[in-house]
Design a protein around this motif. Structure first.
Motif, PDB file in Angstrom:
ATOM      1  N   GLU A 130       0.813  -1.215   0.000  1.00  0.00           N
ATOM      2  CA  GLU A 130       0.000   0.000   0.000  1.00  0.00           C
ATOM      3  C   GLU A 130       0.851   1.271   0.000  1.00  0.00           C
ATOM      4  OE1 GLU A 130      -2.455  -3.290   1.820  1.00  0.00           O
ATOM      5  OE2 GLU A 130      -0.369  -2.591   1.984  1.00  0.00           O
ATOM      6  N   GLN A 131       2.148   1.152   0.281  1.00  0.00           N
ATOM      7  CA  GLN A 131       3.042   2.302   0.307  1.00  0.00           C
ATOM      8  C   GLN A 131       3.698   2.462  -1.064  1.00  0.00           C
ATOM      9  OE1 GLN A 131       3.834   4.573   2.898  1.00  0.00           O
ATOM     10  NE2 GLN A 131       4.853   5.598   1.184  1.00  0.00           N
ATOM     11  N   LEU A 132       3.432   3.564  -1.739  1.00  0.00           N
ATOM     12  CA  LEU A 132       4.030   3.788  -3.044  1.00  0.00           C
ATOM     13  C   LEU A 132       5.540   3.960  -2.912  1.00  0.00           C
ATOM     14  CD1 LEU A 132       3.468   4.357  -6.131  1.00  0.00           C
ATOM     15  CD2 LEU A 132       3.551   6.783  -5.506  1.00  0.00           C
ATOM     16  N   VAL A 133       6.292   3.183  -3.686  1.00  0.00           N
ATOM     17  CA  VAL A 133       7.742   3.334  -3.749  1.00  0.00           C
ATOM     18  C   VAL A 133       8.040   4.250  -4.938  1.00  0.00           C
ATOM     19  CG1 VAL A 133       9.962   2.157  -3.988  1.00  0.00           C
ATOM     20  CG2 VAL A 133       8.072   1.025  -2.766  1.00  0.00           C
ATOM     21  N   GLU A 134       8.359   5.488  -4.644  1.00  0.00           N
ATOM     22  CA  GLU A 134       8.500   6.490  -5.704  1.00  0.00           C
ATOM     23  C   GLU A 134       9.530   6.090  -6.751  1.00  0.00           C
ATOM     24  OE1 GLU A 134       6.724   9.151  -6.163  1.00  0.00           O
ATOM     25  OE2 GLU A 134       5.691   9.465  -4.247  1.00  0.00           O
ATOM     26  N   GLY A 135      10.597   5.417  -6.327  1.00  0.00           N
ATOM     27  CA  GLY A 135      11.655   5.039  -7.242  1.00  0.00           C
ATOM     28  C   GLY A 135      11.275   3.979  -8.254  1.00  0.00           C
ATOM     29  N   LEU A 136      10.099   3.380  -8.082  1.00  0.00           N
ATOM     30  CA  LEU A 136       9.650   2.342  -9.020  1.00  0.00           C
ATOM     31  C   LEU A 136       8.649   2.859 -10.049  1.00  0.00           C
ATOM     32  CD1 LEU A 136       9.172  -0.743  -6.639  1.00  0.00           C
ATOM     33  CD2 LEU A 136      11.162  -0.123  -8.018  1.00  0.00           C
ATOM     34  N   VAL A 137       8.210   4.085  -9.895  1.00  0.00           N
ATOM     35  CA  VAL A 137       7.173   4.620 -10.773  1.00  0.00           C
ATOM     36  C   VAL A 137       7.656   4.632 -12.227  1.00  0.00           C
ATOM     37  CG1 VAL A 137       5.811   6.667 -11.359  1.00  0.00           C
ATOM     38  CG2 VAL A 137       6.091   5.982  -8.960  1.00  0.00           C
ATOM     39  N   GLY A 138       6.868   4.001 -13.086  1.00  0.00           N
ATOM     40  CA  GLY A 138       7.152   3.980 -14.512  1.00  0.00           C
ATOM     41  C   GLY A 138       8.299   3.094 -14.947  1.00  0.00           C
ATOM     42  N   ARG A 139       8.791   2.211 -14.063  1.00  0.00           N
ATOM     43  CA  ARG A 139       9.989   1.423 -14.376  1.00  0.00           C
ATOM     44  C   ARG A 139       9.714  -0.038 -14.720  1.00  0.00           C
ATOM     45  NH1 ARG A 139      13.962   1.242  -9.675  1.00  0.00           N
ATOM     46  NH2 ARG A 139      14.990  -0.122 -11.174  1.00  0.00           N
ATOM     47  N   SER A 140       8.536  -0.549 -14.439  1.00  0.00           N
ATOM     48  CA  SER A 140       8.338  -1.998 -14.397  1.00  0.00           C
ATOM     49  C   SER A 140       7.807  -2.571 -15.707  1.00  0.00           C
ATOM     50  CB  SER A 140       7.378  -2.358 -13.268  1.00  0.00           C
ATOM     51  OG  SER A 140       7.828  -1.798 -12.051  1.00  0.00           O
ATOM     52  N   ASP A 141       8.504  -3.596 -16.202  1.00  0.00           N
ATOM     53  CA  ASP A 141       8.015  -4.354 -17.344  1.00  0.00           C
ATOM     54  C   ASP A 141       6.964  -5.362 -16.901  1.00  0.00           C
ATOM     55  OD1 ASP A 141       9.903  -3.527 -19.640  1.00  0.00           O
ATOM     56  OD2 ASP A 141      11.266  -3.959 -17.976  1.00  0.00           O
ATOM     57  N   LEU A 142       7.151  -5.907 -15.701  1.00  0.00           N
ATOM     58  CA  LEU A 142       6.193  -6.848 -15.120  1.00  0.00           C
ATOM     59  C   LEU A 142       6.070  -6.567 -13.634  1.00  0.00           C
ATOM     60  CD1 LEU A 142       4.445  -9.505 -15.146  1.00  0.00           C
ATOM     61  CD2 LEU A 142       6.573 -10.727 -14.633  1.00  0.00           C
ATOM     62  N   VAL A 143       4.846  -6.415 -13.154  1.00  0.00           N
ATOM     63  CA  VAL A 143       4.549  -6.430 -11.721  1.00  0.00           C
ATOM     64  C   VAL A 143       3.789  -7.720 -11.463  1.00  0.00           C
ATOM     65  CG1 VAL A 143       3.370  -5.338  -9.800  1.00  0.00           C
ATOM     66  CG2 VAL A 143       4.438  -3.915 -11.556  1.00  0.00           C
ATOM     67  N   ILE A 144       4.317  -8.534 -10.562  1.00  0.00           N
ATOM     68  CA  ILE A 144       3.718  -9.833 -10.306  1.00  0.00           C
ATOM     69  C   ILE A 144       3.454  -9.992  -8.818  1.00  0.00           C
ATOM     70  CG2 ILE A 144       6.004 -10.948 -10.169  1.00  0.00           C
ATOM     71  CD1 ILE A 144       4.700 -13.443 -11.460  1.00  0.00           C
ATOM     72  N   SER A 145       2.321 -10.575  -8.489  1.00  0.00           N
ATOM     73  CA  SER A 145       1.955 -10.809  -7.093  1.00  0.00           C
ATOM     74  C   SER A 145       1.256 -12.159  -7.000  1.00  0.00           C
ATOM     75  CB  SER A 145       1.035  -9.687  -6.595  1.00  0.00           C
ATOM     76  OG  SER A 145       0.709  -9.879  -5.238  1.00  0.00           O
ATOM     77  N   ILE A 146       1.839 -13.073  -6.237  1.00  0.00           N
ATOM     78  CA  ILE A 146       1.339 -14.446  -6.136  1.00  0.00           C
ATOM     79  C   ILE A 146       0.896 -14.737  -4.705  1.00  0.00           C
ATOM     80  CG2 ILE A 146       1.911 -16.892  -6.415  1.00  0.00           C
ATOM     81  CD1 ILE A 146       4.046 -16.058  -8.442  1.00  0.00           C
ATOM     82  N   ASN A 147      -0.398 -15.012  -4.525  1.00  0.00           N
ATOM     83  CA  ASN A 147      -0.944 -15.411  -3.225  1.00  0.00           C
ATOM     84  C   ASN A 147      -0.653 -14.363  -2.151  1.00  0.00           C
ATOM     85  OD1 ASN A 147      -2.186 -16.960  -1.237  1.00  0.00           O
ATOM     86  ND2 ASN A 147      -0.389 -18.249  -0.878  1.00  0.00           N
ATOM     87  N   VAL A 148      -0.977 -13.119  -2.455  1.00  0.00           N
ATOM     88  CA  VAL A 148      -0.632 -12.031  -1.537  1.00  0.00           C
ATOM     89  C   VAL A 148      -1.809 -11.109  -1.225  1.00  0.00           C
ATOM     90  CG1 VAL A 148       0.767  -9.923  -1.297  1.00  0.00           C
ATOM     91  CG2 VAL A 148       1.794 -12.000  -2.246  1.00  0.00           C
ATOM     92  N   LEU A 149      -2.547 -10.677  -2.234  1.00  0.00           N
ATOM     93  CA  LEU A 149      -3.398  -9.505  -2.080  1.00  0.00           C
ATOM     94  C   LEU A 149      -4.564  -9.693  -1.119  1.00  0.00           C
ATOM     95  CD1 LEU A 149      -3.278  -8.156  -5.723  1.00  0.00           C
ATOM     96  CD2 LEU A 149      -1.857  -7.565  -3.751  1.00  0.00           C
ATOM     97  N   ASP A 150      -4.975 -10.927  -0.869  1.00  0.00           N
ATOM     98  CA  ASP A 150      -6.001 -11.161   0.149  1.00  0.00           C
ATOM     99  C   ASP A 150      -5.416 -11.076   1.562  1.00  0.00           C
ATOM    100  OD1 ASP A 150      -4.721 -13.516  -0.963  1.00  0.00           O
ATOM    101  OD2 ASP A 150      -5.959 -14.745   0.372  1.00  0.00           O
ATOM    102  N   HIS A 151      -4.095 -10.942   1.665  1.00  0.00           N
ATOM    103  CA  HIS A 151      -3.412 -10.825   2.958  1.00  0.00           C
ATOM    104  C   HIS A 151      -3.123  -9.364   3.308  1.00  0.00           C
ATOM    105  CE1 HIS A 151      -2.281 -15.199   3.312  1.00  0.00           C
ATOM    106  NE2 HIS A 151      -2.476 -15.125   2.002  1.00  0.00           N
ATOM    107  N   CYS A 152      -3.588  -8.425   2.512  1.00  0.00           N
ATOM    108  CA  CYS A 152      -3.223  -7.008   2.658  1.00  0.00           C
ATOM    109  C   CYS A 152      -4.332  -6.212   3.347  1.00  0.00           C
ATOM    110  CB  CYS A 152      -2.896  -6.442   1.292  1.00  0.00           C
ATOM    111  SG  CYS A 152      -1.447  -7.243   0.524  1.00  0.00           S
ATOM    112  N   PHE A 153      -4.204  -4.855   3.349  1.00  0.00           N
ATOM    113  CA  PHE A 153      -5.204  -4.052   4.063  1.00  0.00           C
ATOM    114  C   PHE A 153      -5.888  -2.978   3.227  1.00  0.00           C
ATOM    115  CE2 PHE A 153      -1.204  -1.808   4.955  1.00  0.00           C
ATOM    116  CZ  PHE A 153      -1.539  -0.483   4.787  1.00  0.00           C
TER     117      PHE A 153
END
Length: 239
Positions: A130-153
């Motif tokens: 949930e915390q934006l990492v400013e240094g990653l903005v516009g850099r990613s070819d792939l953002v992947i998340s496996i078995n995580v998002l139901d564990h968040c807030f």
């Protein structure tokens, strides 16, 4: 017989038939409650887990990611952001990729779990998704998340961050368990009905959505909870 009963229960619920259990969707939770309950439970789970230290962890990862259509060389020389990596890097599947970890427990995992391999990533951010990492903005070819998002807030905030991380031609792949309702270890209950407007609001376009994981997990269609996984391939809709 039990498999057929479970299948009928899922179909009945999704179709809204009488007698079907009700899905209680939930897309946000208190950060304090998440930190004290879900995250503490998550840390203890990883600290006590032995399976991730065996070769079967990456063997299963290979089966899983190939099922979803990925290949090891696909992101060579490109930036792969692993949102909620856990204590071990599934994204090592991608050979010669620039691996980035966003994992709220990263510092604790590295300090207290000797086998933790997050240090092998090129960049590690010990921050919640949930915390934006400013240094990653516009850099990613792939953002992947496996078995995580139901564990968040805060699912809407995570989705907005993911869109910001993507390059104009980047793709996000999100896969997580669909639950009937949230619990202390799974603060969020995410459904197709609730996810779509959140993706729309964040200016992400659904390129593809599937359920389940085929034979990748030996027949199970979830990572451990609920009737099936939800799997989304997303692209920026603002470019």
């Amino acid at each position: 017989m039990s498999t057929m009963v479970d299948f009928r229960r899922v179909v009945n619920r999704l179709l809204g038939r009488k007698g079907a259990s009700t899905v209680v969707a939930k897309t946000t939770e208190s950060r304090d409650k998440w930190a004290s309950e879900a995250q503490e439970g998550e840390f203890l789970f990883h600290k006590n887990d032995t399976w991730r230290k065996t070769p079967d962890f990456m063997n299963q990862t290979d089966r899983l990611l190939r099922h979803f259509g990925f290949t090891p060389e696909q992101y060579a020389g490109k930036v792969v952001v692993d949102v909620g990596a856990g204590s071990m890097l599934r994204t090592k599947f991608f050979t010669d990729a620039h691996l980035v970890v966003v994992e709220p427990l990263a510092d604790r995992f590295l300090a207290e779990i000797p086998a933790c391999d997050l240090k092998d990533a090129a960049e590690v951010y010990s921050e919640p998704a949930e915390q934006l990492v400013e240094g990653l903005v516009g850099r990613s070819d792939l953002v992947i998340s496996i078995n995580v998002l139901d564990h968040c807030f805060d699912f809407p905030q995570i989705v907005d961050n993911i869109r910001q991380y993507l390059k104009p031609d980047g793709v996000a792949f999100l896969t997580f368990d669909m639950h009937d309702k949230a619990d202390h270890m799974h603060p969020l209950s995410l459904t197709e009905k609730t996810c779509k407007p959140i993706f729309d609001q964040a200016k992400l376009r659904i390129e593809k959505v599937t359920t389940g994981v085929g034979d990748a997990l030996g027949g199970a269609q979830t990572y451990g909870h609920g009737p099936f996984t939800l799997n989304y391939w997303l692209r920026r809709a603002d470019v």
